[in-house]
Design a protein around this motif. Structure first.
Motif, PDB file in Angstrom:
ATOM      1  N   LYS A  51       0.876  -1.238  -0.159  1.00 32.90           N
ATOM      2  CA  LYS A  51       0.066   0.058  -0.162  1.00 32.90           C
ATOM      3  C   LYS A  51       0.727   1.320  -0.053  1.00 32.90           C
ATOM      4  O   LYS A  51       0.391   2.269   0.454  1.00 32.90           O
ATOM      5  N   THR A  53       2.633   4.557  -1.009  1.00 27.95           N
ATOM      6  CA  THR A  53       1.969   5.747  -1.940  1.00 27.95           C
ATOM      7  C   THR A  53       3.263   6.242  -2.963  1.00 27.95           C
ATOM      8  O   THR A  53       4.368   5.900  -2.336  1.00 27.95           O
ATOM      9  N   ASP A  54       2.743   6.996  -3.900  1.00 22.78           N
ATOM     10  CA  ASP A  54       4.012   7.569  -4.533  1.00 22.78           C
ATOM     11  C   ASP A  54       4.968   8.516  -3.949  1.00 22.78           C
ATOM     12  O   ASP A  54       5.863   8.852  -4.009  1.00 22.78           O
ATOM     13  N   ARG A 343     -11.707  11.675  -3.352  1.00 21.60           N
ATOM     14  CA  ARG A 343     -11.032  10.821  -2.381  1.00 21.60           C
ATOM     15  C   ARG A 343     -11.773  10.833  -1.026  1.00 21.60           C
ATOM     16  O   ARG A 343     -11.753   9.782  -0.470  1.00 21.60           O
TER      17      ARG A 343
END
Length: 805
Positions: A51, A53-54, A343
């Protein structure tokens, strides 16, 4: 006094920095290696999370890059100890053969040296292993970021022209609307709670302060910025660029801080829920960014004040584009808010795709219209006048923008919505970065041009303190401006690359690859090259300061003559330049062997094409060392006669009588005869030859000439003046009057004064300077003589004696 205070502050900062560096380096290498190993293990554990993130990937890439750099520094710092331990082992020699007796002390010393070498060698291998693992981890993170980026932009959905594209959001609309109503209800409850829980006065005060900040305070600050730039700043382009920057920053800060005051009023007692607070903070950040876009565009276009405008665009073009900064700002804030809202609320994928497609359409259409208006304005005027040519980079950027727009539209039509939105967002982001970088570069250029120009405020100070030529100061300003522009370009490049899945770590990695670039065995490391360039210019400045100190303070207090002082200063300057160049080459990584190879290569070139230059250079050094001629001497060389003003590296400057300068190669003073009028004896000789009639009393004439020479104040007593009879012929006797003066340069003036005095004294004593001759003509042997004109009939001069009595 101010310079002394600055020197003391710099000295204190240097000692403080050294003490801090020493304090940070107290950690042992083993402890540093253990810490780096723990950090690397933690980074490798984090990168295995599914999981991740960038943004977390980007942070990990920066972290492992830092670990790699620190591990390399640890290994480099241990290398010297390893070499010392190896030298100690080599000094003790190998252990003796079996059965050979050896002193116990020697065996123990060899054992301790081997142990120390093994310990240091192990630590170096551990540090190198950590650096290698960190490099591999960084490559894996880069690959992961690249794969995610490719997956993002390669996702394909239905085309915006297809029915399925619009049917999916319509089917998901009831659920998305319900989620949105729930979130709106949460926000309403949070606002009501903030109003009812004793925060009314704080909310009202923050709202009023925010409105006041965004309106009255902003206008006042812009007015003060105009006054300060007009009245307090020196004339020039800096006023305009500083004012533009001030307007952009004022608009950004007042609008953003005003919005932040709204947020503080709503969340005064932390009454906002997590989702509402997250969205509110995102809105504050977006308003800051949107205000920056609007303020930057408004300041650059300056549609209502053309005199402030930095880009070379017409008033008509500025008026056509004046609304686009606000439109781009609103569109950016709106769509980024919608993405955050999707989101937070948890809307469907169809709603997210629809938002992205709408974002791509709006941003690309706005950009296309702006580019079309800009291109339409860049045509010939009605009277045929051609427009101002664009810079090459601007033309290339506009062409690239059109390509990005076309690609985004193709992505929308073919179903690559993520790719289309990505191209649209990155296009607008790049435009913003280019505009900000352009404004910053113009500000830096104007700043250095104003401060370091020939007529700037620092020119007179630098010339008085360092003896710098104003042209040199102007050149230094151009160099510093170029360096600052390069730094800003790298920052802008990093900002643009961050949107394409890259970042500062990738640029640093590229710089690390440049660190290992070798050319003929020499590592062309950028940091060493920049350090060498900095040391070269600092060294030249130090040489100039030392030369000025010698020539203006120390040498004038010695017994050396001015010519010797000038020669010493010039020679020391040459030596200082050679030392500075050598130190710069060593700092760049060239060893003494490489410098010897360079010198050998130069000697080959010198042997073929630089003989004359080297000959003149060596001759100049001989002139400065042996001093057959020096600055201030009066020399005669071929047709050149005058005073030596300067002995340079290649040639010598001679100033002749008409105040012009002749440039003579230094080799001419070595290979040709040179007459130095002031080398051994600085006195000058005055020689006057005076013809007189044969019936003149020589004793009386001699007495008058001696009195005239003795009475002149420039004639020296030793050697004494003299008058001799140089010769007698049928018409006159010639007197030679000789005297000496203080220097050869006084000969001409003293000779002229003495001639005037000679004539006056001889005429005052009734001594004629010329006796007229009688002329008799004969026509034949039997013809009587014909009397021609005689001296008796000649007109009387004022100095001839009167015989009428």
């Amino acid at each position: 006094m101010r310079t002394f205070r600055i020197f003391l502050i710099a000295l204190f900062m240097a000692f403080a920095g050294a003490a801090y560096a020493q304090a940070t380096d107290d950690t042992s290498p083993a402890q540093q290696i253990d810490d780096l190993r723990g950090q690397l293990d933690q980074a490798e554990k984090s990168m295995k999370d599914d999981k991740i993130t960038d943004s977390a990937i980007d942070d990990l890439r920066s972290g492992v890059s830092d670990i790699e750099s620190k591990a390399q520094k640890v290994a480099s710092s241990l290398q010297q100890g390893r070499e010392a331990a190896k030298a100690r082992l080599d000094q003790l020699g190998p252990p003796p053969a079996t059965g050979t007796h050896e002193a116990p002390e020697l065996a123990q010393s060899r054992k301790d040296a081997q142990k120390a070498f093994d310990a240091v060698d192990t630590q170096i291998k551990q540090a190198n292993a950590i650096a290698l693992e960190a490099q591999q981890a960084g490559n894996q993170l880069s690959d992961l970021r690249r794969i995610r980026f490719q997956e993002l932009i390669s996702k394909r959905t239905n085309s915006i022209l297809s029915k399925a594209f619009w049917s999916e959001p319509a089917a998901a609309f009831p659920r998305d609307a319900a989620n949105l109503r729930d979130f709106v209800g949460t926000v309403r409850d949070d606002v009501a709670a903030s109003w009812n829980q004793g925060n009314r006065f704080a909310l009202i005060g923050c709202v009023l302060a925010g409105l006041l900040l965004m309106s009255v305070v902003r206008l006042y600050l812009e007015h003060r910025a105009r006054e300060l730039t007009a009245n307090r700043m020196p004339p020039g382009r800096l006023r305009r660029s500083a004012l533009i920057v001030g307007v952009a920053l004022t608009s950004t800060l007042t609008t953003g801080l005003g919005t932040h005051l709204f947020y503080l009023g709503l969340n005064w007692s932390d009454t906002l829920s997590h989702d509402t607070d997250e969205v509110a903070q995102r809105v504050v950040g977006l308003v800051f960014f949107g205000a920056f876009i609007a303020g930057l565009g408004r300041a650059l276009l300056s549609a209502k004040r053309p005199s402030w405008r930095l880009p070379s665009i017409s008033d008509e073009t500025a008026m056509r584009l004046r609304r686009f900064p606000l439109l781009f700002s609103l569109a950016t804030v709106l769509f980024q808010f919608l993405h955050q809202l999707n989101r937070t609320v948890g809307n469907s994928l169809a709603a997210t795709v629809a938002t992205s497609s709408l974002e791509a359409v709006v941003l690309t259409v706005l950009t296309a219209i702006a580019l079309a208006r800009l291109s339409r304005a860049h045509h010939h005027e009605e009277d045929g006048t051609p427009p101002t040519p664009r810079p090459v980079w601007a033309s290339v950027f506009i062409a690239a923008a059109w390509v990005a727009i076309v690609l985004s539209w193709l992505g929308l039509l073919t179903g690559f919505i993520a790719f289309a939105a990505f191209m649209a967002v990155q296009l607008v982001w790049t435009i913003i970065i280019v505009a900000a970088a352009y404004l910053a570069m113009r500000l830096v250029d104007d700043l250095f041009e104003t401060l370091l120009s020939e007529k700037g405020p620092m020119s007179a100070r630098a010339q008085a303190v360092f003896g710098m030529d104003p042209k040199l100061l102007d050149q230094a300003g151009v160099v510093l401006s170029g360096v600052a522009r390069l730094v800003m370009f790298l920052f802008a490049l990093t900002a643009v690359a961050s949107g394409f899945g890259a970042g500062a770590s990738d640029i640093f990695a590229f710089g690390a690859k440049l660190q290992s670039l070798e050319i003929y065995g020499v590592k062309m490391q950028p940091d060493r090259i920049l350090s060498a360039i900095a040391m070269f210019f600092v060294g030249l400045l130090a040489v100039r300061v030392v030369k000025n100190w010698l020539s203006n303070q120390y040498l004038p207090r010695t017994n050396l003559d001015p010519g010797m002082r000038s020669s010493l200063t010039t020679l020391l300057g040459y030596v200082g330049v050679v030392i500075v160049v050598s130190v710069a080459l060593l700092a760049m990584g060239l060893s003494l062997q490489n410098i010897a190879w360079v010198a050998s290569a130069l000697s080959v070139g010198i042997g073929f094409g630089l003989q004359a230059i080297v000959q003149n250079f060596i001759s100049g050094l001989i002139l400065l060392a042996e001093r057959p001629v020096k600055v201030g001497d009066w020399v005669v060389l071929d047709d050149a006669e005058g005073d030596i003003r300067r002995i340079n590296v290649r040639a010598t400057e001679i100033q002749v009588a008409d105040r012009s300068t002749i440039i003579v190669p230094n080799s001419s003073f070595i290979t040709k005869p040179v007459r130095n009028m002031t080398m051994a004896n600085p006195q000058g000789r005055v020689l006057i030859k005076l013809p007189m009639p044969l019936d003149t009393d020589p004793v009386e004439v001699r007495q008058h000439l001696l009195e005239a020479m003795r009475s002149h104040k420039s004639v020296t007593e030793t050697p004494a003046p003299s008058v001799t009879l140089d010769g007698i012929d049928r018409t006159a006797m010639t007197f030679a009057a000789t005297c000496y003066v203080g220097g050869p340069r006084d000969v001409g003036g003293v000779k002229s004064d003495l001639l005037f005095d000679f004539i006056a004294r001889l005429r005052g004593a009734d001594i004629p300077l010329l006796r007229p001759q009688d002329l008799v003509l004969r026509t034949g042997s039997h013809a009587p003589d014909i009397a021609g004109p005689s001296g008796a009939g000649a007109p009387k001069a004022s100095t001839d004696p009167d015989n009428s009595n």
